[in-house]
Design a protein around this motif. Structure first.
Motif, PDB file in Angstrom:
ATOM      1  N   ARG A   1     -20.316 -33.071 -37.267  1.00 57.11           N
ATOM      2  CA  ARG A   1     -21.447 -33.058 -37.565  1.00 57.11           C
ATOM      3  C   ARG A   1     -22.456 -33.920 -36.707  1.00 57.11           C
ATOM      4  O   ARG A   1     -22.054 -34.876 -36.534  1.00 57.11           O
ATOM      5  N   LEU A   2     -23.423 -33.053 -36.204  1.00 54.13           N
ATOM      6  CA  LEU A   2     -24.339 -33.765 -35.156  1.00 54.13           C
ATOM      7  C   LEU A   2     -25.726 -33.946 -35.686  1.00 54.13           C
ATOM      8  O   LEU A   2     -26.230 -32.784 -36.049  1.00 54.13           O
ATOM      9  N   GLU A   3     -26.025 -35.041 -36.328  1.00 55.57           N
ATOM     10  CA  GLU A   3     -27.439 -35.343 -36.774  1.00 55.57           C
ATOM     11  C   GLU A   3     -28.530 -35.723 -35.823  1.00 55.57           C
ATOM     12  O   GLU A   3     -28.467 -36.944 -35.115  1.00 55.57           O
ATOM     13  N   GLY A   4     -29.580 -34.792 -35.344  1.00 58.31           N
ATOM     14  CA  GLY A   4     -30.306 -35.034 -34.263  1.00 58.31           C
ATOM     15  C   GLY A   4     -31.618 -35.764 -34.872  1.00 58.31           C
ATOM     16  O   GLY A   4     -32.187 -35.205 -36.063  1.00 58.31           O
ATOM     17  N   PHE A   5     -32.073 -36.699 -34.398  1.00 50.82           N
ATOM     18  CA  PHE A   5     -33.647 -37.238 -34.884  1.00 50.82           C
ATOM     19  C   PHE A   5     -34.390 -37.505 -33.818  1.00 50.82           C
ATOM     20  O   PHE A   5     -34.175 -37.623 -32.422  1.00 50.82           O
ATOM     21  N   HIS A   6     -35.832 -37.436 -33.949  1.00 50.18           N
ATOM     22  CA  HIS A   6     -36.953 -37.698 -33.303  1.00 50.18           C
ATOM     23  C   HIS A   6     -37.109 -38.772 -33.189  1.00 50.18           C
ATOM     24  O   HIS A   6     -36.781 -39.860 -34.244  1.00 50.18           O
ATOM     25  N   CYS A   7     -38.115 -39.503 -32.338  1.00 46.83           N
ATOM     26  CA  CYS A   7     -38.321 -40.693 -32.302  1.00 46.83           C
ATOM     27  C   CYS A   7     -40.121 -41.026 -31.848  1.00 46.83           C
ATOM     28  O   CYS A   7     -40.667 -39.893 -31.732  1.00 46.83           O
ATOM     29  N   GLU A   8     -40.364 -42.243 -32.031  1.00 52.81           N
ATOM     30  CA  GLU A   8     -42.122 -42.449 -31.923  1.00 52.81           C
ATOM     31  C   GLU A   8     -42.616 -42.041 -30.381  1.00 52.81           C
ATOM     32  O   GLU A   8     -43.521 -41.625 -30.374  1.00 52.81           O
ATOM     33  N   ALA A   9     -41.351 -41.946 -29.486  1.00 52.68           N
ATOM     34  CA  ALA A   9     -42.065 -41.412 -28.119  1.00 52.68           C
ATOM     35  C   ALA A   9     -42.199 -39.939 -28.068  1.00 52.68           C
ATOM     36  O   ALA A   9     -42.942 -39.566 -27.394  1.00 52.68           O
ATOM     37  N   ASP A  10     -41.413 -39.228 -28.828  1.00 48.80           N
ATOM     38  CA  ASP A  10     -41.898 -37.845 -29.043  1.00 48.80           C
ATOM     39  C   ASP A  10     -43.239 -37.447 -29.925  1.00 48.80           C
ATOM     40  O   ASP A  10     -43.863 -36.387 -29.326  1.00 48.80           O
ATOM     41  N   ARG A  11     -43.500 -38.116 -30.451  1.00 45.50           N
ATOM     42  CA  ARG A  11     -44.956 -38.072 -31.161  1.00 45.50           C
ATOM     43  C   ARG A  11     -46.059 -38.166 -30.095  1.00 45.50           C
ATOM     44  O   ARG A  11     -47.051 -37.775 -30.457  1.00 45.50           O
ATOM     45  N   LYS A  12     -45.712 -38.847 -28.994  1.00 40.82           N
ATOM     46  CA  LYS A  12     -47.011 -39.039 -28.153  1.00 40.82           C
ATOM     47  C   LYS A  12     -46.866 -38.085 -26.845  1.00 40.82           C
ATOM     48  O   LYS A  12     -47.356 -38.188 -25.906  1.00 40.82           O
ATOM     49  N   LYS A  13     -46.052 -37.124 -27.127  1.00 38.66           N
ATOM     50  CA  LYS A  13     -45.908 -36.078 -26.068  1.00 38.66           C
ATOM     51  C   LYS A  13     -47.318 -35.465 -25.713  1.00 38.66           C
ATOM     52  O   LYS A  13     -47.835 -34.896 -26.614  1.00 38.66           O
ATOM     53  N   GLU A  14     -47.612 -35.449 -24.464  1.00 35.52           N
ATOM     54  CA  GLU A  14     -48.850 -34.716 -24.105  1.00 35.52           C
ATOM     55  C   GLU A  14     -48.790 -33.370 -24.293  1.00 35.52           C
ATOM     56  O   GLU A  14     -47.804 -32.955 -23.775  1.00 35.52           O
ATOM     57  N   GLY A  15     -49.977 -32.745 -24.376  1.00 35.44           N
ATOM     58  CA  GLY A  15     -49.957 -31.124 -24.449  1.00 35.44           C
ATOM     59  C   GLY A  15     -49.428 -30.583 -25.588  1.00 35.44           C
ATOM     60  O   GLY A  15     -49.587 -29.163 -25.948  1.00 35.44           O
ATOM     61  N   VAL A  16     -49.144 -31.329 -26.567  1.00 41.32           N
ATOM     62  CA  VAL A  16     -48.562 -30.772 -28.134  1.00 41.32           C
ATOM     63  C   VAL A  16     -49.848 -31.049 -28.903  1.00 41.32           C
ATOM     64  O   VAL A  16     -50.177 -32.128 -29.314  1.00 41.32           O
ATOM     65  N   SER A  17     -50.307 -29.882 -29.492  1.00 39.72           N
ATOM     66  CA  SER A  17     -51.159 -30.042 -30.689  1.00 39.72           C
ATOM     67  C   SER A  17     -50.856 -30.655 -31.928  1.00 39.72           C
ATOM     68  O   SER A  17     -49.572 -30.408 -32.290  1.00 39.72           O
ATOM     69  N   SER A  18     -51.574 -30.979 -32.762  1.00 43.97           N
ATOM     70  CA  SER A  18     -51.088 -31.632 -34.022  1.00 43.97           C
ATOM     71  C   SER A  18     -50.488 -30.506 -35.030  1.00 43.97           C
ATOM     72  O   SER A  18     -49.666 -30.771 -35.757  1.00 43.97           O
ATOM     73  N   GLU A  19     -51.182 -29.309 -34.671  1.00 44.95           N
ATOM     74  CA  GLU A  19     -50.555 -28.219 -35.455  1.00 44.95           C
ATOM     75  C   GLU A  19     -49.062 -27.979 -35.085  1.00 44.95           C
ATOM     76  O   GLU A  19     -48.109 -27.342 -35.939  1.00 44.95           O
ATOM     77  N   ASP A  20     -48.624 -28.030 -33.951  1.00 46.36           N
ATOM     78  CA  ASP A  20     -47.318 -27.886 -33.217  1.00 46.36           C
ATOM     79  C   ASP A  20     -46.360 -28.785 -33.355  1.00 46.36           C
ATOM     80  O   ASP A  20     -45.280 -28.678 -32.753  1.00 46.36           O
TER      81      ASP A  20
END
Length: 197
Positions: free
Chosen positions: A87-106
């Motif tokens: 079982r591989l559980e993937g997580f996102h982190c705070e750096a992902d939330r700061k990705k440029e070019g990604v709108s708040s809806e996406d």
């Protein structure tokens, strides 16, 4: 009077036509609670993990930052051939939330994409290390417990135990049962003569 009577009859006819239909759309009666797929039985509990490793990624990417942990996990799995489910559980982190070019809806879609992308990267790395016959379950989850760490938790799941067949104790000779029964009958006959003169 006739107009009022016709009105009552019409209302009664419409009501009797609507209420049975409404009962169909309302669902089952309160006494029966039939849920689609509810007869599948209780949920199967998740097996316990035998080994858990946390694989860390470079900030905001799906590149594994340190391969030592992954290599240890793969070597352990090579020795444990009975462990087939991973079982591989993937997580996102705070750096992902700061990705440029990604709108708040996406953003939510992007965060789930990154969590899945990291788990897929671990899966590909394990297959490259000889784990192609294993069953991989990829689960993208939310934020990691430490928001500053982008990671995947890899778990080797305990193999499912099959119920053992019960073996009844059988006599070594087929006539042992008959001999034991005859011996019991003789004992009963002798016990019946006790106390008589």
């Amino acid at each position: 009077m006739r107009v009022a009577l016709k009105f009552v009859v019409v209302v009664f006819a419409i009501g009797s036509a609507i209420f049975p239909a409404a009962r169909v759309f309302a669902g089952p009666a309160s006494g029966s609670t039939k849920v689609p797929g509810g007869d599948a039985g209780p949920a199967k509990p998740m097996p316990r993990p035998k080994l858990v490793k946390s694989i860390v990624f470079k900030q905001g990417t799906s590149k594994i930052s340190e391969l030592k942990t992954l290599d240890r996990f793969a070597k352990w799995l090579q020795f444990k051939q009975d462990v087939t489910d991973i079982r591989l559980e993937g997580f996102h982190c705070e750096a992902d939330r700061k990705k440029e070019g990604v709108s708040s809806e996406d953003m939510l879609d992007y965060l789930l994409f990154m969590a899945r992308e990291r788990a897929e990267a671990v899966r590909a790395a394990l297959i490259a290390r000889g784990m192609e016959g294993r069953n991989f379950q990829i689960v993208p989850l939310g934020m990691a417990d430490d928001p500053g760490v982008c990671k995947v938790i890899a778990m080797a799941m305990e193999p499912e135990k099959k119920p053992e067949a019960k073996v009844e104790a059988q006599s070594s000779k087929p006539d042992d049962k008959a001999e034991a029964k005859a011996s019991a009958n003789r004992a009963l006959k002798e016990a019946g003569t006790l106390g008589k003169n």
